[in-house]
Design a protein around this motif. Structure first.
Motif, mmCIF file in Angstrom:
data_model
loop_
_atom_site.group_PDB
_atom_site.id
_atom_site.type_symbol
_atom_site.label_atom_id
_atom_site.label_comp_id
_atom_site.label_asym_id
_atom_site.label_seq_id
_atom_site.Cartn_x
_atom_site.Cartn_y
_atom_site.Cartn_z
ATOM 1 N N GLY A 39 -67.737 -0.805 39.748
ATOM 2 C CA GLY A 39 -67.856 -0.640 41.194
ATOM 3 C C GLY A 39 -68.715 -1.734 41.779
ATOM 4 O O GLY A 39 -69.445 -2.413 41.063
ATOM 5 N N PRO A 40 -68.644 -1.902 43.106
ATOM 6 C CA PRO A 40 -69.390 -2.980 43.762
ATOM 7 C C PRO A 40 -70.898 -2.756 43.694
ATOM 8 O O PRO A 40 -71.364 -1.635 43.476
ATOM 9 C CB PRO A 40 -68.889 -2.910 45.211
ATOM 10 C CG PRO A 40 -68.441 -1.501 45.398
ATOM 11 C CD PRO A 40 -67.905 -1.063 44.059
ATOM 12 N N SER A 41 -71.645 -3.822 43.892
ATOM 13 C CA SER A 41 -73.100 -3.743 43.907
ATOM 14 C C SER A 41 -73.555 -2.700 44.933
ATOM 15 O O SER A 41 -73.022 -2.645 46.036
ATOM 16 C CB SER A 41 -73.661 -5.122 44.253
ATOM 17 O OG SER A 41 -75.044 -5.107 44.095
ATOM 18 N N CYS A 43 -73.263 0.605 44.734
ATOM 19 C CA CYS A 43 -72.464 1.844 44.843
ATOM 20 C C CYS A 43 -73.103 3.001 44.077
ATOM 21 O O CYS A 43 -72.641 4.141 44.185
ATOM 22 C CB CYS A 43 -71.031 1.625 44.388
ATOM 23 S SG CYS A 43 -70.833 1.395 42.618
ATOM 24 N N HIS A 192 -69.625 -4.767 36.816
ATOM 25 C CA HIS A 192 -68.813 -4.907 38.037
ATOM 26 C C HIS A 192 -67.636 -5.841 37.760
ATOM 27 O O HIS A 192 -66.958 -6.286 38.682
ATOM 28 C CB HIS A 192 -69.656 -5.359 39.232
ATOM 29 C CG HIS A 192 -70.365 -6.648 39.028
ATOM 30 N ND1 HIS A 192 -71.730 -6.721 38.865
ATOM 31 C CD2 HIS A 192 -69.903 -7.904 38.906
ATOM 32 C CE1 HIS A 192 -72.066 -7.978 38.675
ATOM 33 N NE2 HIS A 192 -70.987 -8.717 38.685
ATOM 34 N N SER A 208 -67.105 4.069 44.499
ATOM 35 C CA SER A 208 -67.163 3.418 45.805
ATOM 36 C C SER A 208 -68.520 3.744 46.408
ATOM 37 O O SER A 208 -69.203 4.656 45.953
ATOM 38 C CB SER A 208 -66.050 3.938 46.710
ATOM 39 O OG SER A 208 -66.348 5.268 47.078
ATOM 40 N N LYS A 209 -68.910 3.006 47.439
ATOM 41 C CA LYS A 209 -70.254 3.230 47.964
ATOM 42 C C LYS A 209 -70.322 3.988 49.277
ATOM 43 O O LYS A 209 -69.330 4.157 49.960
ATOM 44 C CB LYS A 209 -71.045 1.934 48.039
ATOM 45 C CG LYS A 209 -70.591 0.860 48.945
ATOM 46 C CD LYS A 209 -71.727 -0.159 49.002
ATOM 47 C CE LYS A 209 -71.256 -1.599 49.026
ATOM 48 N NZ LYS A 209 -72.365 -2.551 49.050
#
Ligand code: ADP
Ligand code: ADP
Length: 227
Positions: A39-41, A43, A192, A208-209
């Motif tokens: 997942g993105p930074s 999250c 990631h 997801s964040k």
């Protein structure tokens, strides 16, 4: 069988805040699985790992290992970070056996285990070196040996190869895959990097964040290896 279970776990870093780093996480880690968390930074990957490690407690829900609530750090849960916090004044060998000494494992057993795990990570020639004499990849090998020498139930890895160059990263990935294959330990691995997750995981969870949730989950072609 589930080794670790998170049940409806949510986390806010500030009391009475409605900003959730994690919301309603349900997750089971089964014996021998290699689970990649992608997942993105920002999250919530590290937050989730820290809850499993016992560094922080959920604001709501439960974190359970082998049927008991997870409370505090414990050698049954080995943790490997991106920057390995090795003791700079200790040799490779003494870094690896530090935990065994803390646990009062008898000297003969401790020595044997230490040499066994130095071999497993390919550092048998570097037992007397200090961290400043080792490359980034080698330091990460020390960190992996230092966790695994305790034979933890689960190994929790937070972007362990994120700071390494591409070639070293590939070498470390195949080393870790071999170690996992041999020991059949349960691994939770944060990255990631999609390719890394697919190359290593038996199962990939995508987060997801705002708030951190698990939004997708799939098994990889390695699934046949466990079962
Ligand atoms: P990563 O994406 O690898 O987790 P970050 O730079 O997001 O790296 O965070 C590194 C660590 O810094 C986190 O695991 C957390 O402990 C801490 N941190 C991140 N954001 C905050 C924040 N807003 N306030 C305090 N500490 C934070
Ligand atoms: P990731 O590992 O996916 O990069 P983190 O778990 O580090 O994400 O962070 C999730 C969210 O929680 C981010 O918004 C981050 O800024 C926040 N956060 C992380 N650690 C802390 C902290 N110690 N105090 C306050 N906020 C934090």
């Amino acid at each position: 069988d589930a080794v670790v279970v998170l049940k409806n776990v949510s986390l806010t870093y500030q009391a009475d805040s409605d900003i959730y780093a994690l919301a309603n996480i349900d997750l089971s880690l089964h014996e021998g699985e290699f689970v990649c968390l992608l997942g993105p930074s920002g999250c919530g990957k590290s937050t989730l790992l820290k809850i499993v490690a016992g560094f922080i407690s959920p604001s709501a829900g439960q974190a359970v290992m082998d049927g008991a609530a997870i409370q505090g750090a414990d050698w049954h849960r080995g943790v490997v970070f991106q920057q390995p916090p090795l003791y700079p004044w200790l040799t490779t060998r003494d870094n690896v056996r530090f935990g065994l000494r803390m646990r009062n494992i008898p000297e003969s057993e401790s020595r044997q285990l230490t040499e066994e795990y130095l071999r497993k990570v390919g550092l048998e020639e570097f037992g007397n070196h200090k961290p400043y004499e080792l490359s980034g990849g080698m330091k990460q090998r020390v960190a992996i040996a230092r966790s695994l020498v305790n034979k933890p139930r689960v190994l929790l890895m937070d972007e362990p190869f994120g700071a390494l160059d591409a070639l070293t990263r590939e070498q470390m990935q195949s080393l870790l895959r071999n170690i996992w294959w041999e020991s059949k330990c349960t691994i939770l691995f944060i990255t990631h990097d999609v390719d890394e997750a697919l190359a290593l995981g038996t199962r990939v969870l995508v987060m997801s964040k705002r708030p951190g949730r698990i939004v997708k989950e799939f098994k990889t072609s390695f699934t046949y290896a466990i079962s």
